[in-house]
Design an enzyme around this catalytic site. Structure first.
Site, PDB file in Angstrom:
ATOM      1  N   GLY A  48       0.821  -1.219   0.000  1.00 33.77           N
ATOM      2  CA  GLY A  48       0.000   0.000   0.000  1.00 33.77           C
ATOM      3  C   GLY A  48       0.849   1.262   0.000  1.00 33.77           C
ATOM      4  N   CYS A  49       1.904   1.251   0.812  1.00 31.28           N
ATOM      5  CA  CYS A  49       2.764   2.432   0.921  1.00 31.28           C
ATOM      6  C   CYS A  49       3.536   2.665  -0.381  1.00 31.28           C
ATOM      7  CB  CYS A  49       3.718   2.285   2.102  1.00 31.28           C
ATOM      8  SG  CYS A  49       2.831   2.180   3.681  1.00 31.28           S
ATOM      9  N   THR A  50       3.915   1.567  -1.042  1.00 36.58           N
ATOM     10  CA  THR A  50       4.602   1.691  -2.331  1.00 36.58           C
ATOM     11  C   THR A  50       3.660   2.291  -3.362  1.00 36.58           C
ATOM     12  OG1 THR A  50       6.059  -0.162  -1.834  1.00 36.58           O
ATOM     13  CG2 THR A  50       5.763   0.400  -4.170  1.00 36.58           C
ATOM     14  N   ALA A  53       3.250   6.026  -2.610  1.00 38.15           N
ATOM     15  CA  ALA A  53       4.468   6.781  -2.937  1.00 38.15           C
ATOM     16  C   ALA A  53       4.643   6.891  -4.451  1.00 38.15           C
ATOM     17  CB  ALA A  53       5.684   6.111  -2.300  1.00 38.15           C
TER      18      ALA A  53
END
Length: 158
Positions: A48-50, A53
């Protein structure tokens, strides 16, 4: 642990100085006169964070053209952030808040639901700080996928 206070539009954005993935120090106060998108995410190199970003990186040129600087903040150490940048060709600035003091000041660390359990952790949140250092938008518990597109609509950029 007590619930951290949440910020609202019109509040002064808590100032901070954090180290980025290159080892340089970045201060919010040094960006006065520019609009700044400050977003908090739980961990570099997680799906999710990738996605989030990469979405910010894909939008960075148009956000910068509209006068926005983007700062992504996680509890990861600068070395891990450097690997994250390299692995996913990120162009946004990644800052390390290892002691979570900035997250706490923004109300982006505290109790959250994770797979149905209440845990202490990073609350995925995004703040838009205006040129005078005031909170223009405060969004808590945002979704990793589709968030940047929604933010662009909220900022009338699309």
């Amino acid at each position: 642990m007590p619930e951290t206070a949440r910020l609202s539009p019109g509040d002064a954005a808590p100032d901070f100085t954090l180290t980025d993935d290159t080892g340089a120090e970045v201060s919010l106060s040094a960006l006065r006169g520019r609009k700044v998108i400050v977003y908090f995410y739980p961990a570099a190199m997680t799906p999710g964070c990738t996605k989030q970003a990469c979405d910010f990186t894909d939008s960075l040129e148009s956000l910068e053209a509209a006068g926005y600087e983007v700062l992504g903040i996680s509890p990861d150490k600068p070395e891990k952030l450097a690997k994250f940048r390299e692995k996913d060709a990120l162009t946004i600035r990644l800052l390390s808040d290892a002691d979570k003091s900035v997250m706490t000041a923004y109300g982006a660390f505290g109790e959250k639901l994770l797979y149905g359990k209440v845990v202490q952790g990073v609350i995925r949140s995004t703040f838009v700080v205006d040129e005078d250092g005031k909170v223009e938008k405060a969004q808590y518990n945002v979704k990793a996928t589709g968030h940047v597109a929604k933010l662009r609509r909220d900022l009338a950029l699309d």
